[in-house]
Design a protein around this motif. Structure first.
Motif, PDB file in Angstrom:
ATOM      1  N   LEU A 111       0.841  -1.200   0.000  1.00 44.23           N
ATOM      2  CA  LEU A 111       0.000   0.000   0.000  1.00 44.23           C
ATOM      3  C   LEU A 111       0.875   1.248   0.000  1.00 44.23           C
ATOM      4  CD1 LEU A 111      -2.955   1.011   0.178  1.00 44.23           C
ATOM      5  CD2 LEU A 111      -2.754   0.843   2.662  1.00 44.23           C
ATOM      6  N   ASN A 112       1.895   1.273   0.845  1.00 45.94           N
ATOM      7  CA  ASN A 112       2.809   2.416   0.919  1.00 45.94           C
ATOM      8  C   ASN A 112       3.552   2.621  -0.399  1.00 45.94           C
ATOM      9  OD1 ASN A 112       4.055   4.549   2.476  1.00 45.94           O
ATOM     10  ND2 ASN A 112       5.905   3.316   2.405  1.00 45.94           N
ATOM     11  N   MET A 113       4.054   1.542  -0.971  1.00 48.53           N
ATOM     12  CA  MET A 113       4.774   1.633  -2.245  1.00 48.53           C
ATOM     13  C   MET A 113       3.865   2.188  -3.337  1.00 48.53           C
ATOM     14  SD  MET A 113       7.956   0.638  -2.052  1.00 48.53           S
ATOM     15  CE  MET A 113       8.311   0.288  -3.749  1.00 48.53           C
ATOM     16  N   ALA A 114       2.655   1.660  -3.426  1.00 50.58           N
ATOM     17  CA  ALA A 114       1.736   2.068  -4.490  1.00 50.58           C
ATOM     18  C   ALA A 114       1.314   3.532  -4.333  1.00 50.58           C
ATOM     19  CB  ALA A 114       0.508   1.154  -4.497  1.00 50.58           C
ATOM     20  N   LEU A 115       0.975   3.940  -3.119  1.00 53.86           N
ATOM     21  CA  LEU A 115       0.561   5.331  -2.898  1.00 53.86           C
ATOM     22  C   LEU A 115       1.717   6.300  -3.137  1.00 53.86           C
ATOM     23  CD1 LEU A 115      -1.645   4.862   0.282  1.00 53.86           C
ATOM     24  CD2 LEU A 115      -2.440   5.494  -2.011  1.00 53.86           C
ATOM     25  N   THR A 116       2.898   5.937  -2.671  1.00 55.51           N
ATOM     26  CA  THR A 116       4.061   6.803  -2.848  1.00 55.51           C
ATOM     27  C   THR A 116       4.420   6.944  -4.321  1.00 55.51           C
ATOM     28  OG1 THR A 116       4.919   6.192  -0.676  1.00 55.51           O
ATOM     29  CG2 THR A 116       6.488   7.134  -2.225  1.00 55.51           C
ATOM     30  N   GLN A 117       4.486   5.826  -5.039  1.00 58.79           N
ATOM     31  CA  GLN A 117       4.858   5.888  -6.449  1.00 58.79           C
ATOM     32  C   GLN A 117       3.834   6.667  -7.263  1.00 58.79           C
ATOM     33  OE1 GLN A 117       6.645   2.428  -7.954  1.00 58.79           O
ATOM     34  NE2 GLN A 117       6.367   2.985 -10.081  1.00 58.79           N
ATOM     35  N   MET A 118       2.552   6.467  -6.964  1.00 59.80           N
ATOM     36  CA  MET A 118       1.496   7.187  -7.681  1.00 59.80           C
ATOM     37  C   MET A 118       1.626   8.692  -7.432  1.00 59.80           C
ATOM     38  SD  MET A 118      -2.584   6.601  -7.344  1.00 59.80           S
ATOM     39  CE  MET A 118      -2.508   7.089  -5.624  1.00 59.80           C
ATOM     40  N   SER A 119       1.860   9.081  -6.190  1.00 57.15           N
ATOM     41  CA  SER A 119       1.998  10.495  -5.848  1.00 57.15           C
ATOM     42  C   SER A 119       3.253  11.096  -6.484  1.00 57.15           C
ATOM     43  CB  SER A 119       2.060  10.636  -4.326  1.00 57.15           C
ATOM     44  OG  SER A 119       2.187  11.977  -3.964  1.00 57.15           O
ATOM     45  N   LEU A 120       4.361  10.386  -6.404  1.00 56.75           N
ATOM     46  CA  LEU A 120       5.603  10.882  -7.007  1.00 56.75           C
ATOM     47  C   LEU A 120       5.447  11.075  -8.518  1.00 56.75           C
ATOM     48  CD1 LEU A 120       8.279   8.788  -5.089  1.00 56.75           C
ATOM     49  CD2 LEU A 120       7.947  11.270  -4.973  1.00 56.75           C
ATOM     50  N   THR A 121       4.760  10.143  -9.155  1.00 55.99           N
ATOM     51  CA  THR A 121       4.535  10.248 -10.598  1.00 55.99           C
ATOM     52  C   THR A 121       3.807  11.545 -10.925  1.00 55.99           C
ATOM     53  OG1 THR A 121       4.515   7.854 -10.882  1.00 55.99           O
ATOM     54  CG2 THR A 121       3.425   9.154 -12.597  1.00 55.99           C
ATOM     55  N   ASP A 122       2.763  11.872 -10.144  1.00 55.87           N
ATOM     56  CA  ASP A 122       2.026  13.115 -10.390  1.00 55.87           C
ATOM     57  C   ASP A 122       2.915  14.343 -10.196  1.00 55.87           C
ATOM     58  OD1 ASP A 122      -0.449  12.656 -11.462  1.00 55.87           O
ATOM     59  OD2 ASP A 122      -1.538  12.752  -9.560  1.00 55.87           O
ATOM     60  N   PHE A 123       3.758  14.358  -9.176  1.00 55.82           N
ATOM     61  CA  PHE A 123       4.659  15.498  -8.965  1.00 55.82           C
ATOM     62  C   PHE A 123       5.646  15.644 -10.121  1.00 55.82           C
ATOM     63  CE2 PHE A 123       3.283  15.390  -4.504  1.00 55.82           C
ATOM     64  CZ  PHE A 123       3.151  16.750  -4.256  1.00 55.82           C
ATOM     65  N   PHE A 124       6.167  14.528 -10.599  1.00 54.24           N
ATOM     66  CA  PHE A 124       7.106  14.590 -11.724  1.00 54.24           C
ATOM     67  C   PHE A 124       6.393  15.011 -13.005  1.00 54.24           C
ATOM     68  CE2 PHE A 124      10.031  12.822  -8.841  1.00 54.24           C
ATOM     69  CZ  PHE A 124      11.301  12.986  -9.380  1.00 54.24           C
ATOM     70  N   ARG A 125       5.192  14.509 -13.222  1.00 58.61           N
ATOM     71  CA  ARG A 125       4.430  14.920 -14.402  1.00 58.61           C
ATOM     72  C   ARG A 125       4.206  16.427 -14.379  1.00 58.61           C
ATOM     73  NH1 ARG A 125       1.423  10.505 -17.047  1.00 58.61           N
ATOM     74  NH2 ARG A 125      -0.126  12.042 -17.683  1.00 58.61           N
ATOM     75  N   ASP A 126       3.854  16.957 -13.216  1.00 55.29           N
ATOM     76  CA  ASP A 126       3.643  18.392 -13.071  1.00 55.29           C
ATOM     77  C   ASP A 126       4.929  19.170 -13.369  1.00 55.29           C
ATOM     78  OD1 ASP A 126       2.094  20.790 -12.158  1.00 55.29           O
ATOM     79  OD2 ASP A 126       3.637  20.766 -10.589  1.00 55.29           O
ATOM     80  N   ALA A 127       6.058  18.703 -12.854  1.00 53.32           N
ATOM     81  CA  ALA A 127       7.336  19.391 -13.059  1.00 53.32           C
ATOM     82  C   ALA A 127       7.711  19.456 -14.537  1.00 53.32           C
ATOM     83  CB  ALA A 127       8.445  18.692 -12.270  1.00 53.32           C
ATOM     84  N   PHE A 128       7.289  18.450 -15.297  1.00 51.18           N
ATOM     85  CA  PHE A 128       7.611  18.408 -16.720  1.00 51.18           C
ATOM     86  C   PHE A 128       6.456  18.890 -17.600  1.00 51.18           C
ATOM     87  CE2 PHE A 128      10.846  15.664 -14.933  1.00 51.18           C
ATOM     88  CZ  PHE A 128      11.974  16.085 -15.613  1.00 51.18           C
TER      89      PHE A 128
END
Length: 176
Positions: A111-128
């Motif tokens: 659960l932690n891995m999935a939530l963290t990776q999903m959130s990080l992906t959104d932050f990186f998408r926003d940065a780019f």
């Protein structure tokens, strides 16, 4: 005793089979039922209840992870009448996920891995300059990471536990 509050209830589905009871309080804050929070992170549904009653070492560790131990008692309207529930904030749920992961609970680690990776992906998408993931894209990304975090043996064990609960429920109902 805490003041009883009326709240809206909804099932929060991260992906098929991974869900908690979510509540929206009148102040627009979100909370999780203590029973479904306990199950989602790999403990028995009464784990948090027992932890609160016993003031166990787990509660001290949880506090060190930011757990505030503010339990909300709520009422929700249902077709069969008002139902009560005990809730924790999503911040406390996050602390519970970290605690359970530190205790080696595979469900909490996934659960932690999935939530963290999903959130990080959104932050990186926003940065780019890429649009954020839609909720359906988030569910797919969550499920993929969650599934990859568990071995086949873990999935089989979780299925066996679900099957046992269903079997015990059927036995109970048939004896009535």
């Amino acid at each position: 005793m805490h003041e009883i509050i009326r709240a809206k209830r909804a099932i929060v589905r991260f992906c098929p089979g991974i869900e908690v009871e979510g509540f929206e309080l009148p102040d627009s804050s979100y909370h999780v039922s203590i029973t479904t929070a306990s199950k989602a992170i790999g403990f028995a549904s009464n784990w948090l209840t027992l932890t609160f009653k016993r003031r166990a070492k787990a509660l001290k560790t949880l506090s060190g992870l930011g757990f505030r131990n503010n339990i909300s008692d709520v009422l929700t309207v249902s077709k069969t009448g008002d139902k009560s529930a005990k809730l924790i904030s999503i911040g406390d749920f996050s602390s519970c996920i970290l605690y359970a992961a530190s205790q080696g609970k595979k469900e909490a680690i996934a659960l932690n891995m999935a939530l963290t990776q999903m959130s990080l992906t959104d932050f990186f998408r926003d940065a780019f300059g890429v649009r954020p993931l839609t909720i359906e894209e988030k569910r797919v990304a969550f499920y993929k990471t969650y599934a990859e975090s568990l071995s086949w043996e873990d999935w089989l064990e979780m299925d066996r536990e679900d099957a046992q609960v269903i079997y015990e429920s059927l036995l109970f109902l048939s004896s009535s």
